[in-house]
Design a protein around this motif. Sequence first.
Motif, PDB file in Angstrom:
ATOM      1  N   ARG A  75       0.824  -1.219   0.000  1.00 46.79           N
ATOM      2  CA  ARG A  75       0.000   0.000   0.000  1.00 46.79           C
ATOM      3  C   ARG A  75       0.856   1.267   0.000  1.00 46.79           C
ATOM      4  O   ARG A  75       0.580   2.208  -0.731  1.00 46.79           O
ATOM      5  N   ALA A 106      -2.786  -9.247  -4.427  1.00 46.13           N
ATOM      6  CA  ALA A 106      -3.135  -7.873  -4.042  1.00 46.13           C
ATOM      7  C   ALA A 106      -2.510  -6.882  -5.018  1.00 46.13           C
ATOM      8  O   ALA A 106      -3.152  -5.913  -5.432  1.00 46.13           O
ATOM      9  N   VAL A 136     -15.797 -12.522  -2.622  1.00 41.44           N
ATOM     10  CA  VAL A 136     -14.625 -13.372  -2.879  1.00 41.44           C
ATOM     11  C   VAL A 136     -13.358 -12.763  -2.289  1.00 41.44           C
ATOM     12  O   VAL A 136     -12.513 -13.464  -1.733  1.00 41.44           O
ATOM     13  N   SER A 158     -11.567  -8.841  -0.624  1.00 44.69           N
ATOM     14  CA  SER A 158     -11.640  -7.398  -0.306  1.00 44.69           C
ATOM     15  C   SER A 158     -10.745  -6.597  -1.243  1.00 44.69           C
ATOM     16  O   SER A 158     -10.824  -5.369  -1.289  1.00 44.69           O
ATOM     17  N   SER A 184     -12.784 -10.515   4.411  1.00 45.72           N
ATOM     18  CA  SER A 184     -11.546  -9.828   4.836  1.00 45.72           C
ATOM     19  C   SER A 184     -11.797  -8.343   5.078  1.00 45.72           C
ATOM     20  O   SER A 184     -10.975  -7.495   4.716  1.00 45.72           O
ATOM     21  N   THR A 242      -7.526 -13.667   8.058  1.00 47.33           N
ATOM     22  CA  THR A 242      -7.468 -14.632   6.949  1.00 47.33           C
ATOM     23  C   THR A 242      -6.069 -15.214   6.694  1.00 47.33           C
ATOM     24  O   THR A 242      -5.927 -16.413   6.475  1.00 47.33           O
TER      25      THR A 242
HETATM   26  O1  LIG Z   1      -5.491  -6.307   0.601  1.00 47.39           O
HETATM   27  C1  LIG Z   1      -4.529  -7.043   0.878  1.00 47.39           C
HETATM   28  O2  LIG Z   1      -3.356  -6.618   0.914  1.00 47.39           O
HETATM   29  C2  LIG Z   1      -4.792  -8.465   1.173  1.00 47.39           C
HETATM   30  C3  LIG Z   1      -6.077  -8.906   1.389  1.00 47.39           C
HETATM   31  C4  LIG Z   1      -6.424 -10.300   1.737  1.00 47.39           C
HETATM   32  O3  LIG Z   1      -7.018 -10.930   0.610  1.00 47.39           O
HETATM   33  P1  LIG Z   1      -8.607 -11.169   0.445  1.00 47.39           P
HETATM   34  O4  LIG Z   1      -9.287  -9.855   0.554  1.00 47.39           O
HETATM   35  O5  LIG Z   1      -8.712 -11.753  -0.928  1.00 47.39           O
HETATM   36  O6  LIG Z   1      -9.035 -12.123   1.512  1.00 47.39           O
HETATM   37  C5  LIG Z   1      -5.177 -11.090   2.143  1.00 47.39           C
HETATM   38  O7  LIG Z   1      -5.439 -12.458   2.133  1.00 47.39           O
HETATM   39  C6  LIG Z   1      -4.007 -10.804   1.235  1.00 47.39           C
HETATM   40  O8  LIG Z   1      -2.852 -11.497   1.662  1.00 47.39           O
HETATM   41  C7  LIG Z   1      -3.637  -9.353   1.239  1.00 47.39           C
END
Ligand SMILES: O=C(O)C1=C[C@@H](OP(=O)(O)O)[C@@H](O)[C@H](O)C1
Length: 429
Positions: free
Chosen positions: A26, A92, A163, A165, A192, A308
């Motif tokens: 990010r 991501a 599915v 976030s 998530s 998660t």
């Molecule tokens: O936004 C992110 O950086 C992440 C969101 C999560 O995924 P999901 O939203 O698909 O669960 C996580 O599992 C991934 O390692 C990183």
Amino acid sequence: MDMIVTPTPRLQGTIGALSSKNYTTRYLLVAALAEGTSTIHFPAHSEDSDAMRRCIQDLGATLVEDDQKAVITGFGSHPSDVKELNVGNAGAVLRFLMGIAALCPDVTFVNTYPDSLGKRPHDDLITALGQIGVEVEHENGRLPITIRGGQAKGGSIKVSGAVSSQYLSSLLFLTPMLKEDSEITVIDDLKSKVVIGQTLEVLEQAGIVIHASEDYMHFRIPGNQVYQAKTYTVQGDYPGSAAILAAASVTESDVTVERLPVKSKQGERAVVDVLQMMEVPLTHENDIVHIRGNGKLKAVEFDGDAATDAVLAMVAAAVFAEGTSRFYNVENLRYKECDRITDYLNELRKAGARVEEKQAEIIVHGRPEGVEGGVEINAHYDHRVIMALTIVGLRSKAPLRIKDAHHVAKSYPHFFDHMKTLGAKLEWV
Ligand SMILES: O=C(O)C1=C[C@@H](OP(=O)(O)O)[C@@H](O)[C@H](O)C1
Ligand SMILES: C=C(OP(=O)(O)O)C(=O)O
């Protein structure tokens, strides 16, 4: 390369937690989107964070880095007219950049991990981008994906969070830069959800204004905003550290992990509470977790969606607990680097664990006496499967051989070095 994990009854020592993957991806992104020069202290170094480094440079950011910090001059809302981006196996990174690609005329995300990221779905994000005039070419919602942007203005968007976030995060990074105001409504569900808190925290630090409803299902985003160049510091990573903490919990141990903030928006911080619920002797003070494990754990019930990326490590700890543990609300584990329910449980069963699956649930009948081991484990390209099976190997009767264990570098390249520092008997072959 394969890793042989030899049973190790005792772990001891101190390590500094790796830097957070989610904050690093990010901060790199918002620094690239800023006009001016930002500094990120202690960014993570891993395949996923390197994928973001590579792509933001391809998109026109400049990056100068030393041991402690990355200094990034952004491209603002005018990325280079790049034709191709390679995100490696980083979900991501792909999803966030699919949003940003809406600012580019024509960019293709290539498919370099057909058996992992290449199988993961992106339909819900593709549909959402279509609503603001972004044309997307794709293979049944999967890579390779070509985005023809340039026309996106903002407006009303409905996105499913059932599915992942990451689709919503992607839109939250993009929409502030569009000409018109946007409104995002999350439909179906939001998995998530806690991770959205990290996205909003970083956006706010970068000077972006987003009006979010308390349940994160509705957002108003003023358009024409400019990302500001700032200085950021990356905190320690709970998902990766969860594996170290779980390893310390299943052994006789005296293990300290530093740099894990007591107060953190990382959902995986819950691993500390879950291990405490499992009656693992631990303290968490001044950002230091100290475990004095006695190998005894009690079963637990936990809503895994809150943490998660730590669920696989917690399940590995539960393999040795007294009683039956249940990790529920975890269906979206099926859409990660592998199917983290069916594929993961198959590997655990091979090692001798007693586990059952439902569509959205993992059930573990603990074996405090240990498991047989003595088998080859398929890593399924999944760093978290590799770390979890390493934990199981510590308390197996015979060594485990984890095939292609080098994929641990997706998030935690020093995982095995850290485990060796603590005394784990590991050998690359
Ligand atoms: O936004 C992110 O950086 C992440 C969101 C999560 O995924 P999901 O939203 O698909 O669960 C996580 O599992 C991934 O390692 C990183
Ligand atoms: C699922 C993960 O990452 P991503 O979705 O970014 O590939 C993870 O790090 O466990």
